[in-house]
Design a protein around this motif. Sequence first.
Motif, PDB file in Angstrom:
ATOM      1  N   SER A  30      -5.377   2.998  -1.866  1.00 17.87           N
ATOM      2  CA  SER A  30      -6.398   1.959  -1.965  1.00 17.87           C
ATOM      3  C   SER A  30      -7.705   2.431  -1.353  1.00 17.87           C
ATOM      4  O   SER A  30      -7.713   3.273  -0.450  1.00 17.87           O
ATOM      5  CB  SER A  30      -5.928   0.685  -1.251  1.00 17.87           C
ATOM      6  N   GLY A  56       1.817  -1.286   2.555  1.00 15.04           N
ATOM      7  CA  GLY A  56       2.524  -1.149   1.282  1.00 15.04           C
ATOM      8  C   GLY A  56       2.499  -2.435   0.471  1.00 15.04           C
ATOM      9  O   GLY A  56       2.272  -2.412  -0.748  1.00 15.04           O
ATOM     10  N   HIS A  75      -1.123  -3.054  -0.818  1.00 18.61           N
ATOM     11  CA  HIS A  75      -1.453  -2.086  -1.869  1.00 18.61           C
ATOM     12  C   HIS A  75      -0.918  -2.562  -3.218  1.00 18.61           C
ATOM     13  O   HIS A  75      -1.632  -2.501  -4.232  1.00 18.61           O
ATOM     14  CB  HIS A  75      -0.857  -0.726  -1.520  1.00 18.61           C
ATOM     15  N   LYS A  76       0.294  -3.042  -3.238  1.00 14.00           N
ATOM     16  CA  LYS A  76       0.869  -3.554  -4.481  1.00 14.00           C
ATOM     17  C   LYS A  76       0.284  -4.911  -4.868  1.00 14.00           C
ATOM     18  O   LYS A  76       0.048  -5.192  -6.044  1.00 14.00           O
ATOM     19  CB  LYS A  76       2.387  -3.660  -4.338  1.00 14.00           C
ATOM     20  N   SER A 100      -2.919  -4.763  -6.664  1.00 10.10           N
ATOM     21  CA  SER A 100      -2.779  -4.160  -7.987  1.00 10.10           C
ATOM     22  C   SER A 100      -2.188  -5.132  -9.002  1.00 10.10           C
ATOM     23  O   SER A 100      -2.082  -4.797 -10.183  1.00 10.10           O
ATOM     24  CB  SER A 100      -1.882  -2.912  -7.908  1.00 10.10           C
ATOM     25  N   ALA A 152       0.966  -6.467  -8.739  1.00  3.66           N
ATOM     26  CA  ALA A 152       2.422  -6.331  -8.856  1.00  3.66           C
ATOM     27  C   ALA A 152       3.114  -7.648  -8.532  1.00  3.66           C
ATOM     28  O   ALA A 152       2.564  -8.517  -7.858  1.00  3.66           O
ATOM     29  CB  ALA A 152       2.918  -5.232  -7.918  1.00  3.66           C
ATOM     30  N   ALA A 208       8.297  -6.615  -6.104  1.00  2.00           N
ATOM     31  CA  ALA A 208       7.776  -5.249  -6.031  1.00  2.00           C
ATOM     32  C   ALA A 208       6.913  -5.055  -4.787  1.00  2.00           C
ATOM     33  O   ALA A 208       6.953  -3.996  -4.145  1.00  2.00           O
ATOM     34  CB  ALA A 208       6.973  -4.917  -7.284  1.00  2.00           C
ATOM     35  N   CYS A 209       6.140  -6.069  -4.434  1.00  2.00           N
ATOM     36  CA  CYS A 209       5.330  -6.003  -3.211  1.00  2.00           C
ATOM     37  C   CYS A 209       6.228  -5.911  -1.989  1.00  2.00           C
ATOM     38  O   CYS A 209       5.978  -5.094  -1.081  1.00  2.00           O
ATOM     39  CB  CYS A 209       4.427  -7.227  -3.106  1.00  2.00           C
ATOM     40  N   PHE A 228       7.960  -2.328  -1.805  1.00  2.00           N
ATOM     41  CA  PHE A 228       7.094  -1.228  -1.377  1.00  2.00           C
ATOM     42  C   PHE A 228       6.693  -1.398   0.083  1.00  2.00           C
ATOM     43  O   PHE A 228       6.554  -0.420   0.818  1.00  2.00           O
ATOM     44  CB  PHE A 228       5.859  -1.131  -2.273  1.00  2.00           C
ATOM     45  N   THR A 278       7.350   1.464   2.939  1.00  2.00           N
ATOM     46  CA  THR A 278       6.330   2.058   3.802  1.00  2.00           C
ATOM     47  C   THR A 278       6.607   1.749   5.274  1.00  2.00           C
ATOM     48  O   THR A 278       6.330   2.577   6.153  1.00  2.00           O
ATOM     49  CB  THR A 278       4.919   1.593   3.408  1.00  2.00           C
ATOM     50  N   PHE A 320       8.159   7.314  -6.369  1.00  2.00           N
ATOM     51  CA  PHE A 320       7.059   6.505  -6.934  1.00  2.00           C
ATOM     52  C   PHE A 320       5.886   7.413  -7.281  1.00  2.00           C
ATOM     53  O   PHE A 320       5.854   8.569  -6.893  1.00  2.00           O
ATOM     54  CB  PHE A 320       6.623   5.393  -5.960  1.00  2.00           C
TER      55      PHE A 320
END
Length: 315
Positions: free
Chosen positions: A57, A262, A265-266, A269, A271, A275-276, A279, A283, A315
């Motif tokens: 990011s 993490g 970041h998702k 995006s 997500a 998924a968030c 991730f 992390t 990933f």
Amino acid sequence: MNKPYDVLVVGELNVDLILNQVDKFPEIGKEVLADNMTLTMGSSSAIFASNLSTVGSRVAFIGRLGHDNFGDHILASLQSRGVDTTHILRSTAYNTGATIVLNFGEDRAMVTYPGAMKHLTLQDITPGVLQKARHLHLSSVFLQSGLQQDIVALFKGAKDAGLTTSLDPQWDPAERWDIDLPQLLPHVDVFMPNINELKAFTSKDDLTAALDAIKSFARNVVVKHGSDGAYLWNGRELLHQPAFLNKDVVDSIGAGDSFDSGFIHKFISGAGDQACLEFGALTGAINTTRPGGTGAFESLALVKTIAATSFNYSF
């Protein structure tokens, strides 16, 4: 409209002096030994910003430092990870903050000197800076007394400017927990306490009761729960993400901040919720494989290598 920053991080800045392999907890008037010492960039906000930048990011930071060697070290550390430090303010009146960390396995004790960090105010965060970012993140509000009284105004201003927002409150050293959550959380897209912080905020003894206490005015609540993983209340259902377990924990400093990096970041995006969470859990676990909050995030290549070799995740 394309903006130069994905995330603007507002927060505290300090160095961490980490003492590992301490043989026992210190007592007044007595001395104990540590077998390992690390001096590194600390602070939840800086760890979050640094690791968020490492995973891809575009990140800028607003905070306060002293004009001293610790401040130079922090600036150099952030810049080496690609964080824009243009908006960090430096003061000759206050020293850079520092935290002494005593590590005992997966637990720790800390003593923090706030220094310059507590003198950051809402006036330092101009509308022009907010307009450059897509998302605002704030950590450790209780260490930033100059900003704490205006936290609702900050988040409302960010939302009015079209940003999404996130907040990791961190522990209140005074244990007063005097933030008006019903006024604040409607302006926070992702509220990110750990389980103990959430219980303290709500005076409830378990996760379900604590979430019930804030559901009516919160948006997304992410609760970090150590080896039990993480939970997300998204207004419709409670999701759970198991932890990625590391059998050889070096230390857990910054694991929650790395989880945040993490997840956000998702999140930015677009997500999905699970998924968030996944991730974020990854992390957070990667963080525990190296000393300090940023040791495992020296580069994206290293992050991917640790993910693959330690957690069988690509990933």
